[in-house]
Design an enzyme around this catalytic site. Sequence first.
Site, PDB file in Angstrom:
ATOM      1  N   CYS A   2     -57.933  52.755 -40.133  1.00 19.77           N
ATOM      2  CA  CYS A   2     -57.616  53.859 -39.236  1.00 19.77           C
ATOM      3  C   CYS A   2     -58.900  54.298 -38.535  1.00 19.77           C
ATOM      4  CB  CYS A   2     -57.017  55.080 -39.916  1.00 19.77           C
ATOM      5  SG  CYS A   2     -55.480  54.754 -40.741  1.00 19.77           S
ATOM      6  N   ARG A  27     -60.267  48.714 -36.643  1.00 23.28           N
ATOM      7  CA  ARG A  27     -60.014  49.464 -37.882  1.00 23.28           C
ATOM      8  C   ARG A  27     -58.534  49.517 -38.247  1.00 23.28           C
ATOM      9  NH1 ARG A  27     -64.595  52.486 -39.035  1.00 23.28           N
ATOM     10  NH2 ARG A  27     -63.430  53.783 -40.488  1.00 23.28           N
ATOM     11  N   TRP A  77     -53.860  52.033 -39.585  1.00 22.86           N
ATOM     12  CA  TRP A  77     -53.586  50.935 -40.511  1.00 22.86           C
ATOM     13  C   TRP A  77     -52.795  51.599 -41.632  1.00 22.86           C
ATOM     14  CZ3 TRP A  77     -54.485  49.633 -45.644  1.00 22.86           C
ATOM     15  CH2 TRP A  77     -54.284  48.288 -45.977  1.00 22.86           C
ATOM     16  N   ASN A 103     -58.218  59.868 -41.138  1.00 19.57           N
ATOM     17  CA  ASN A 103     -58.554  58.545 -41.649  1.00 19.57           C
ATOM     18  C   ASN A 103     -58.849  58.699 -43.134  1.00 19.57           C
ATOM     19  OD1 ASN A 103     -59.667  55.973 -42.159  1.00 19.57           O
ATOM     20  ND2 ASN A 103     -61.697  56.638 -41.521  1.00 19.57           N
ATOM     21  N   GLY A 104     -58.186  57.909 -43.981  1.00 20.63           N
ATOM     22  CA  GLY A 104     -58.423  58.001 -45.425  1.00 20.63           C
ATOM     23  C   GLY A 104     -57.115  58.117 -46.171  1.00 20.63           C
ATOM     24  N   GLU A 487     -64.643  30.719 -49.009  1.00 22.16           N
ATOM     25  CA  GLU A 487     -64.770  31.404 -47.719  1.00 22.16           C
ATOM     26  C   GLU A 487     -64.040  30.619 -46.627  1.00 22.16           C
ATOM     27  OE1 GLU A 487     -65.414  34.190 -46.731  1.00 22.16           O
ATOM     28  OE2 GLU A 487     -65.969  34.024 -44.638  1.00 22.16           O
ATOM     29  N   LYS A 491     -60.951  32.181 -44.462  1.00 22.40           N
ATOM     30  CA  LYS A 491     -60.918  32.224 -42.987  1.00 22.40           C
ATOM     31  C   LYS A 491     -59.598  31.679 -42.489  1.00 22.40           C
ATOM     32  CE  LYS A 491     -63.291  34.483 -42.406  1.00 22.40           C
ATOM     33  NZ  LYS A 491     -64.191  35.216 -43.195  1.00 22.40           N
ATOM     34  N   GLU A 494     -56.497  33.987 -43.392  1.00 18.07           N
ATOM     35  CA  GLU A 494     -56.384  35.300 -42.752  1.00 18.07           C
ATOM     36  C   GLU A 494     -56.049  35.233 -41.268  1.00 18.07           C
ATOM     37  OE1 GLU A 494     -59.896  37.813 -43.065  1.00 18.07           O
ATOM     38  OE2 GLU A 494     -61.177  36.087 -42.835  1.00 18.07           O
ATOM     39  N   HIS A 510     -56.935  20.721 -63.903  1.00 16.65           N
ATOM     40  CA  HIS A 510     -56.428  21.648 -64.919  1.00 16.65           C
ATOM     41  C   HIS A 510     -55.214  22.431 -64.420  1.00 16.65           C
ATOM     42  CE1 HIS A 510     -59.759  20.715 -67.551  1.00 16.65           C
ATOM     43  NE2 HIS A 510     -60.566  20.835 -66.505  1.00 16.65           N
ATOM     44  N   LYS A 609     -60.669  45.848 -40.166  1.00 12.01           N
ATOM     45  CA  LYS A 609     -62.063  45.429 -40.352  1.00 12.01           C
ATOM     46  C   LYS A 609     -62.777  46.245 -41.428  1.00 12.01           C
ATOM     47  CE  LYS A 609     -65.629  43.015 -38.799  1.00 12.01           C
ATOM     48  NZ  LYS A 609     -65.608  41.623 -39.275  1.00 12.01           N
TER      49      LYS A 609
HETATM   50  C1  F6R Z   1     -62.671  38.589 -44.236  1.00 13.92           C
HETATM   51  C2  F6R Z   1     -63.245  39.919 -44.242  1.00 13.92           C
HETATM   52  C3  F6R Z   1     -63.018  40.764 -45.443  1.00 13.92           C
HETATM   53  C4  F6R Z   1     -64.267  41.609 -45.734  1.00 13.92           C
HETATM   54  C5  F6R Z   1     -63.979  42.605 -46.861  1.00 13.92           C
HETATM   55  C6  F6R Z   1     -65.212  43.382 -47.249  1.00 13.92           C
HETATM   56  O1  F6R Z   1     -62.978  37.914 -43.058  1.00 13.92           O
HETATM   57  O2  F6R Z   1     -63.863  40.330 -43.315  1.00 13.92           O
HETATM   58  O3  F6R Z   1     -62.658  40.016 -46.557  1.00 13.92           O
HETATM   59  O4  F6R Z   1     -65.303  40.758 -46.082  1.00 13.92           O
HETATM   60  O5  F6R Z   1     -62.978  43.484 -46.465  1.00 13.92           O
HETATM   61  O6  F6R Z   1     -65.708  44.095 -46.170  1.00 13.92           O
HETATM   62  P1  F6R Z   1     -67.208  44.579 -46.102  1.00 13.92           P
HETATM   63  O7  F6R Z   1     -68.062  43.369 -46.065  1.00 13.92           O
HETATM   64  O8  F6R Z   1     -67.278  45.395 -44.844  1.00 13.92           O
HETATM   65  O9  F6R Z   1     -67.450  45.388 -47.344  1.00 13.92           O
END
Ligand code: F6R
Length: 614
Positions: A2, A27, A77, A103-104, A487, A491, A494, A510, A609
């Site tokens: 948010c 956000r 969000w 926000n929160g 990772e 990617k 997501e 396993h 984000k």
């Molecule tokens: C994936 C991604 C998330 C963040 C996670 C932690 O592409 O961006 O998995 O890595 O939400 O966020 P930060 O790094 O801001 O604590």
Amino acid sequence: MCGIVGYVGYKPVVDILIDGLEQLEYRGYDSSGIAVKFDADLKVYKAEGKLQNLKDVLKQHSKEISAAKTGIGHIRWATHGAPTVLNAHPHTCSCGNLVIVHNGIIENFKELREKLTKQGCVFKTQTDTEIAAHLIASIYARVKDLTEAVRLAIKELDGAFALCVMHNDYKDTLVVTKRNAPLLVGIGEDEFFVASDVPAVIKHTKKAMYLNDNQIAALTPKSMQLIDENGNVLEPKIEVLPWEPVALSKMGYKHFMLKEINEQPDVIRNILFGKLHTPLEPIVLDEVKLDRKTLKDLNRIQIIACGTSLHAAMAGKYLIESFCDIAVDVEASSEYIYRKTVTDSKTLVIGVSQSGETADTITAVKQSKAKGSHILIITNRPDSAMAREADSLIPVNAGIEVSVAATKSYLAQLISFYLLAFYMAEIKGSTDKALLQSMKTELMLLPQKIEQILASADKIKECAKLYSNTRDFIYIARGINLATALEGALKLKEISYINATGYAAGELKHGPIAMLDETMPVLSILIKGCVYEKLLSNSEEAKARNARMIALTNSKDEKLNDLFDFIIRIPEIQEIFSPVVAIVPLQLLAYYIAEFLGKDVDQPRNLAKSVTVE
Ligand code: F6R
């Protein structure tokens, strides 16, 4: 998660609010809304879905709202209540005279909702935010002062919140407050801008004030009054924001993600600048306050992070243990905070976070700080709440990352771990000097190697085309590249919604091997080094189950042509540095697959984000 914005001043408010929300779209993007104040009227406009839908709604009212000069806005969000128009912010009290954006998460909203319902408040939505509107309005009815009403109301709220409030009795006033959620006030000439984050204010002003928890600010075009939770008047601490508006452009790329992937060679150069002058000189980390004695006295390191940052932390563990002779544990922050951790003044706790806002990591950091641990924060946001908790700081300087899927910040976090491991090894004397010098030489060559990969993006595009029609995807690796496999899979899942999973290759037999058949792509991260032969055997095992085999490799071995259906080659690289180079083709693979599938690359569904809720 948010984003909130607000404006009070002399300019037409709607464009400022919408532009601010656009900058905060990373956000959340489930729904959005604004409230604007006319002389004797408050009007609220909302829409479900992307911000464009709100813009379409506003077009129908452009004439009536063009005169408004005060307003608040929100991009959501969803946490409590589905992402519908009804649940979109701003929310109002029963009589509609007070509007609020939030926000929160207000944790005690159920109790408060019951209490306020008994007092006669009528709730229209399923959100936790609406209780704040009713609560402040009910106190306002008694005290007849909006700032005081907000001050008294937040004493009753548990959880995290940044709030921006307007009331019909006030011609041009915003009241803002926060606890465990970000909020800043941009300061202009006869105008103030409120926002959850810098990008929403930076094109208007570089002067700003960050609110501390439980502070309340009342803003009018000509004045700002700041008080603490006890009503004491405070002197605002004004800062100059170290940001440039240009950073938010796509610079000709189709998506921010592609732009950010392509920025990575420069991101590395940027982070190395000033920290690694020549291989013969020691690493300089100005804001890391770990001396020889503190390092010698440490008996463990704990690294805490979430998501992509957690994967950087896994590689970090490998590096620190390799060079510094100290045990390192890595844990997801969300797991760390609800168990008894053995953490004390002999523990170095490293929090890793792109945003510096992730609620779980902030809580974990605060808990370990309270136990006396030295806190080192690795973040892309040295102005964040997490950075403010730090005893030592490594700002990763990746520049603003707009795409929800993290790419360049991951690389910058990885590089920070190399620098930190070498820095601690130099102070402790735990690694041979000549070896460290050769490591530093190699570190400086990484940007060119990534440039070579970016130049061969067409090959990865070809791979993406061949494999984009799959439902599942498996990535396997061993050693330091387990982080790369996890990772790479994150990617892909997501942004394309393909069920991608990373496995330690030795674990395949396993259980996961049961899933393999001729429909399953298995991507093997096959880097020459101590686990190369082992991984080759694991790949043979997968091939024997008819999996569609892909290699990501720096090997020129001819026999790979028989084993793999598709080979992505990366430049010659030592195994220890390979995570930095190997992740780039995987970022591109995820990007091109999502592109082929027509997905919303920069704003994938259900994500945000900054994850500011636990
Ligand atoms: C994936 C991604 C998330 C963040 C996670 C932690 O592409 O961006 O998995 O890595 O939400 O966020 P930060 O790094 O801001 O604590």
